[in-house]
Motif scaffolding. Structure first.
Motif, mmCIF file in Angstrom:
data_model
loop_
_atom_site.group_PDB
_atom_site.id
_atom_site.type_symbol
_atom_site.label_atom_id
_atom_site.label_comp_id
_atom_site.label_asym_id
_atom_site.label_seq_id
_atom_site.Cartn_x
_atom_site.Cartn_y
_atom_site.Cartn_z
ATOM 1 N N SER A 19 67.532 15.943 100.778
ATOM 2 C CA SER A 19 66.220 16.648 100.292
ATOM 3 C C SER A 19 65.180 17.388 100.562
ATOM 4 O O SER A 19 64.661 18.615 99.535
ATOM 5 N N ILE A 20 65.559 18.100 101.383
ATOM 6 C CA ILE A 20 65.186 19.589 102.531
ATOM 7 C C ILE A 20 66.242 20.586 102.464
ATOM 8 O O ILE A 20 66.033 21.673 102.253
ATOM 9 N N ILE A 21 67.405 20.225 102.822
ATOM 10 C CA ILE A 21 68.338 21.291 102.892
ATOM 11 C C ILE A 21 68.309 22.458 101.846
ATOM 12 O O ILE A 21 68.295 23.890 101.297
ATOM 13 N N LEU A 22 68.417 21.943 100.138
ATOM 14 C CA LEU A 22 68.231 23.168 99.555
ATOM 15 C C LEU A 22 67.078 23.752 99.493
ATOM 16 O O LEU A 22 67.053 25.071 98.977
ATOM 17 N N GLY A 23 65.974 23.175 99.160
ATOM 18 C CA GLY A 23 65.165 23.803 100.074
ATOM 19 C C GLY A 23 64.795 25.107 100.774
ATOM 20 O O GLY A 23 64.581 26.344 100.489
ATOM 21 N N ILE A 24 65.028 24.513 101.643
ATOM 22 C CA ILE A 24 65.633 25.427 103.390
ATOM 23 C C ILE A 24 66.027 26.333 102.867
ATOM 24 O O ILE A 24 66.048 28.074 103.451
ATOM 25 N N ALA A 25 67.723 26.406 101.909
ATOM 26 C CA ALA A 25 68.201 26.918 101.709
ATOM 27 C C ALA A 25 67.885 27.956 100.852
ATOM 28 O O ALA A 25 68.024 29.269 100.831
ATOM 29 N N LEU A 259 59.458 20.529 96.891
ATOM 30 C CA LEU A 259 60.147 19.639 96.014
ATOM 31 C C LEU A 259 60.713 18.170 96.805
ATOM 32 O O LEU A 259 60.692 17.398 96.916
ATOM 33 N N GLY A 260 62.056 18.983 97.658
ATOM 34 C CA GLY A 260 62.263 17.883 99.028
ATOM 35 C C GLY A 260 61.342 17.575 100.161
ATOM 36 O O GLY A 260 61.688 16.418 100.089
ATOM 37 N N CYS A 261 60.253 18.101 100.364
ATOM 38 C CA CYS A 261 59.677 17.567 101.098
ATOM 39 C C CYS A 261 58.487 16.155 100.594
ATOM 40 O O CYS A 261 58.705 15.056 101.077
ATOM 41 N N VAL A 262 59.084 16.457 99.231
ATOM 42 C CA VAL A 262 57.856 14.804 98.123
ATOM 43 C C VAL A 262 59.104 14.356 98.822
ATOM 44 O O VAL A 262 58.594 13.153 98.564
ATOM 45 N N ILE A 306 68.310 18.912 111.503
ATOM 46 C CA ILE A 306 69.654 18.986 111.627
ATOM 47 C C ILE A 306 69.763 19.420 109.987
ATOM 48 O O ILE A 306 70.601 20.852 109.689
ATOM 49 N N GLY A 307 68.848 19.385 108.841
ATOM 50 C CA GLY A 307 68.476 19.544 107.457
ATOM 51 C C GLY A 307 67.972 20.796 107.676
ATOM 52 O O GLY A 307 69.007 21.634 107.133
ATOM 53 N N GLY A 308 67.634 21.087 108.800
ATOM 54 C CA GLY A 308 67.291 22.592 108.940
ATOM 55 C C GLY A 308 68.686 23.710 109.402
ATOM 56 O O GLY A 308 68.238 25.084 108.961
ATOM 57 N N LEU A 309 69.416 22.745 109.913
ATOM 58 C CA LEU A 309 70.620 23.843 110.367
ATOM 59 C C LEU A 309 71.360 24.192 108.970
ATOM 60 O O LEU A 309 72.057 25.437 109.028
ATOM 61 N N ILE A 310 71.973 23.132 108.395
ATOM 62 C CA ILE A 310 72.609 23.084 107.533
ATOM 63 C C ILE A 310 72.177 23.948 106.405
ATOM 64 O O ILE A 310 72.645 24.849 105.869
ATOM 65 N N GLY A 311 70.527 23.145 106.189
ATOM 66 C CA GLY A 311 69.894 24.580 104.866
ATOM 67 C C GLY A 311 70.257 25.606 105.511
ATOM 68 O O GLY A 311 70.172 26.669 104.644
#
Length: 833
Positions: A19-25, A259-262, A306-311
């Motif tokens: 949910s958060i990877i794409l937003g961070i990316a 949106l990912g945070c939602v 981990i999501g931040g790392l991948i994003g």
């Protein structure tokens, strides 16, 4: 405990992270590219200018300017540039080009990239020209062919691939053509009213302080209607230009992150709800509130890390494609390198936003009673209202502060945060009203599958709210961007009637006027406008000369007013694009020797004058005292000739002037034929074909729209991930319902129809609400930002709305296959947890 429990729920935690990877990316890619762009501009600023600093003027340099140039050691190179019509005898085609006559070793940094390579150094000595490569390709030209500019014809030395100072956008309208400086006078194009730029190029000495030079010399040149630009100041201006576009893209990316945070908040809500009994057991064996809370908080923080790392990794990969997407806008090649700041930001955002948006559902663990082990209930323990208010306030404060950091304007940040809040509240309100409306007016007469699909929308662990938010925000963003592009295109589109000019003849000298008019009317074409143009500069504002104002550091008068060469006309009436804001027009003379004038609202504002104030203009050496009789609001977006300063008739008729003629040509072949005849007879006249100009504008808007939609795609994709995560998170609940329904006699086909109807309702409701909100938002943009009428396109209604609805339906059905095939024992053993 956090580690052990996390391992058991690894698959579901991966969905949380998605949910958060794409937003961070999205955010990291834009931030990283912006940093790279800034660094590249700083490193290549000399190559972009071709020199350390330039002295330029819109008029032949006077004695004082020449003295300043000599005091700096003399120019190392010089050029004269102006727009003109070029004729290619081989094909008989004509094209508006930007002619630049060069003398000396320019450029001193960077290079003239030509084909063949030797043409860059040989063209001056050989007396040949370099022609824009795209233009040569368009007209089928080759080195050795010739080009006529004004009254001379020269051979083409080679194709000009790139040159310092030529940006992609300006080159699309008037492609560059370089000729030796010694041929400029022979062209016969240096005449009254010609838009000429004189440039003098300098190479700085060792250790020369360009900033100090700019502060000392630039005011002296301003007083002589000239200017000094250093490579550093030019680089900064260029950086600010792209930075504004980057800020907008940052906000688009930030929406994807929100949106990912939602999705995280929703997923954690379901996840924690299913863990409440485990929390109650932990409290029964002695775990404190703090311990049970921290177990899941650590899990969420780990997920965010981990999501931040991948994003961040995905964002760094995505930015590699940006130079290709923006190559039409960038006057140089961007070298992509790793920058530390966006990487750190991506990691911190992953952890911080995951925890921040998960806090509200995580609070449920704090209020779980040990007796929960013995109770069978679906309701989540009541949370502290005060704690929820604090969390929501923290989220809103973060959105505002992060927006402020992205756009560096508290007004824009506040507007963005308020806009996002309103959109989320409206979508949430629609979802809530929809569920309440179904409960209150439930259609009991409907069939079983239809009734059950509606019941699913407000069953325990329903995802109605989060899915409508995800679908609605994505649809709102895409539709608003599409409508905004329509508004911009509508402001530049020509009206398809004989009264709207699409061919403009510029720099028509007085002695050429009658013959040029005759050529137009001989072809049966209408002469729509014959507008006189007189050039002048501001000499005095109220009781102060412009030189006095320049030296006053406290003056609030905009600098461009003091240095601008105004092109004015005279007439006693207003046109369609003008409306009176103050005063009257036409008016009688205000007194002997004082001429009434009308100013556009932007000139009056920047000059700090009102109706009744006095201005003195320098009309090519003669001072003329005027009085502001009216202030006009001008719609500069309309494709017609508008003027900042308007004189009455009977004043400027005898002043040195030139004419602008306009006509309407019904098709491209008629336009091309007329242009060929006019250029052959009047080689000094420039012709602007608005059809070609609009195609350039349309192409630019298409590129911008493509880039924006590329970023908006992250929002849609994030919404899809949220949808998948929401369906997967409530999988056990759906398996349980499926088994119960089959126990009661329902068939797999009926359950599939129930699922299809449920997601169909969600898709239609979310996308329809998003499109309607975008219609309202676009109307507000058109009214308050673009100040134009808004005529909505049918594309979002006919393509976006059904397309997103079908996408939601497909994802819902694909993710529900496992539910249909699950055996009853899975419910009894709770293997789906």
């Amino acid at each position: 405990m956090a580690w052990r429990d996390g391992k058991a729920s690894g698959t579901r935690l991966l969905l949380f992270m998605a949910s958060i990877i794409l937003g961070i990316a999205a955010v990291v890619s834009i931030q990283s590219f912006s940093e790279n762009l800034k660094d590249n501009i700083a490193l290549q600023s000399k190559a972009l200018m071709g020199a350390d600093f330039i002295i330029d003027s819109r008029q032949p340099p006077n004695e004082r300017v020449l003295q300043i140039i000599d005091s700096l050691g003399g120019a190392d190179a010089k050029s004269v540039g102006f727009p003109s019509m070029a004729v290619f005898p081989k094909t008989r085609n004509t094209k508006l080009v930007n002619v630049k006559g060069i003398e000396g070793g320019f450029p001193f940094y960077g290079e003239l990239e030509t084909d063949p390579v030797t043409a860059a150094t040989d063209y001056q000595q050989a007396g040949e020209v370099l022609v824009d490569a795209t233009l040569m390709m368009q007209f089928g030209l080759r080195p050795g062919d010739s080009v006529s500019i004004g009254e001379i014809t020269l051979p083409i030395a080679g194709r000009l691939v790139s040159a310092p100072g030529s940006t992609g956008v300006s080159a699309s309208v008037a492609p560059p053509v370089l000729i030796p400086y010694r041929f400029i006078e022979a062209t016969g194009l240096i005449q009254t009213g010609s838009r000429i730029r004189y440039d003098f190029y300098f190479v700085a000495g060792p250790g020369q302080d360009l900033e100090a030079l700019d502060e000392k010399v630039d005011p002296l040149l301003d007083a002589q209607n000239a200017d000094l630009d250093t490579h550093t100041s030019t680089g900064e201006r260029l950086g600010r230009r792209y930075e504004n576009f980057g800020k907008f893209l940052n906000l688009v990316a930030f929406i994807a992150l929100l949106l990912g945070c939602v999705g995280i908040a929703s997923s954690v809500h379901i996840y924690i709800k299913e863990k409440l009994q485990s929390v109650a057991v932990l409290k029964c064996i002695g775990a404190s509130r703090k311990q049970s809370f921290l177990i899941y908080l650590i899990q969420i923080a780990g997920m965010g890390l981990i999501g931040g790392l991948i994003g961040t990794g995905v964002g760094l990969l995505v930015q590699q494609s940006f130079p290709l997407l923006l190559q039409g806008f960038l006057p140089f090649e961007v070298q992509i390198t790793l920058t530390v700041a966006p990487i750190i930001m991506g990691l911190l955002l992953g952890v911080f936003m995951s925890v921040l948006f998960a806090l509200s559902p995580l609070l449920s663990t704090w209020y779980v009673s040990p007796l929960q082990v013995l109770r069978i209930q679906e309701n989540v323990p009541r949370k502290s209202r005060r704690a929820n208010v604090l969390i929501m306030s923290a989220i809103l404060l973060f959105v505002f502060l992060f927006s402020y950091w992205l756009v560096d304007s508290w007004k824009y940040a506040l507007s963005f945060a308020a806009g996002i809040l309103v959109v989320f509240m409206l979508l949430g309100g629609v979802a809530d009203l929809f569920m309440k409306g179904i409960k209150k007016y439930f259609p009991t007469s409907w069939g079983f599958t239809a009734r059950q699909s509606l019941l699913n929308l407000f069953r325990p662990n329903n995802q109605t709210l989060v899915l409508i938010l995800a679908i609605g925000v994505g649809t709102f963003l895409i539709s608003t961007l599409y409508f905004s592009k329509d508004i911009l295109l509508a402001k530049t589109t020509l009206e398809a009637n004989d009264e709207a000019p699409n061919l403009i003849l510029l720099d028509v000298q007085t002695e050429q006027q009658e013959a040029a008019v005759a050529r137009i009317t001989e072809k049966g074409l209408p002469l729509l406008n014959n507008i006189p143009i007189v050039t002048m500069r501001m000499h005095k504002i109220k009781d102060r000369t412009v030189n006095e104002i320049r030296s006053d550091t406290t003056s609030t008068i905009n600098g461009w007013i003091l240095n601008h060469e105004f092109r004015v006309t005279y007439r006693d009436s207003l046109i369609d694009s003008e409306s009176l804001e103050a005063g009257n027009w036409p008016v009688e003379s205000q007194g002997e020797g004082v001429v009434p004038v009308s100013l556009s609202d932007n000139v009056a504002r920047d000059a700090g004058v009102e109706v009744g104030d006095r201005l003195v203009f320098n009309v090519q050496g003669m001072l003329m005292e005027t009085e502001v009789a009216s202030i006009r609001e001008v719609d500069w977006g309309r494709m017609q000739l508008n003027f900042s300063v308007l004189f009455p008739s009977g004043v400027l008729e005898d002043a040195p002037q030139f004419r602008v003629l306009t006509t309407y040509t019904p098709n491209e072949s008629t336009s091309a034929g007329l242009q060929r005849e006019l250029v052959q007879e009047f080689p000094t006249v420039s012709i602007l074909d608005l059809r070609q100009l609009l195609s350039v504008v349309d192409d630019i808007l298409d590129k911008i729209s493509w880039v924006i939609n590329f970023m908006a795609f992250f929002s849609i994709l994030t919404g899809i991930i949220v949808l998948i995560g929401s369906v997967r998170t409530s999988k056990y609940q759906r398996i349980k319902e499926s088994v119960l329904l089959r126990t009661l006699g329902a068939k797999s086909g009926q359950i599939l129809k129930i699922t299809a109807l449920e997601y169909g309702y969600l898709g239609i409701l979310g996308s329809t609400t998003g499109v309607l909100l975008s219609l309202i938002g676009s109307q507000l943009l058109a009214l308050f930002v673009f100040e134009t009428a808004f005529v909505p396109s049918w594309v979002p209604l006919l393509i976006v709305l059904p397309g997103i609805t079908m996408l939601v339906l497909a994802i819902g059905l694909l993710n529900s296959r496992g539910v249909l095939n699950s055996p009853p024992l899975e419910v009894l053993r709770k293997e789906g947890v």
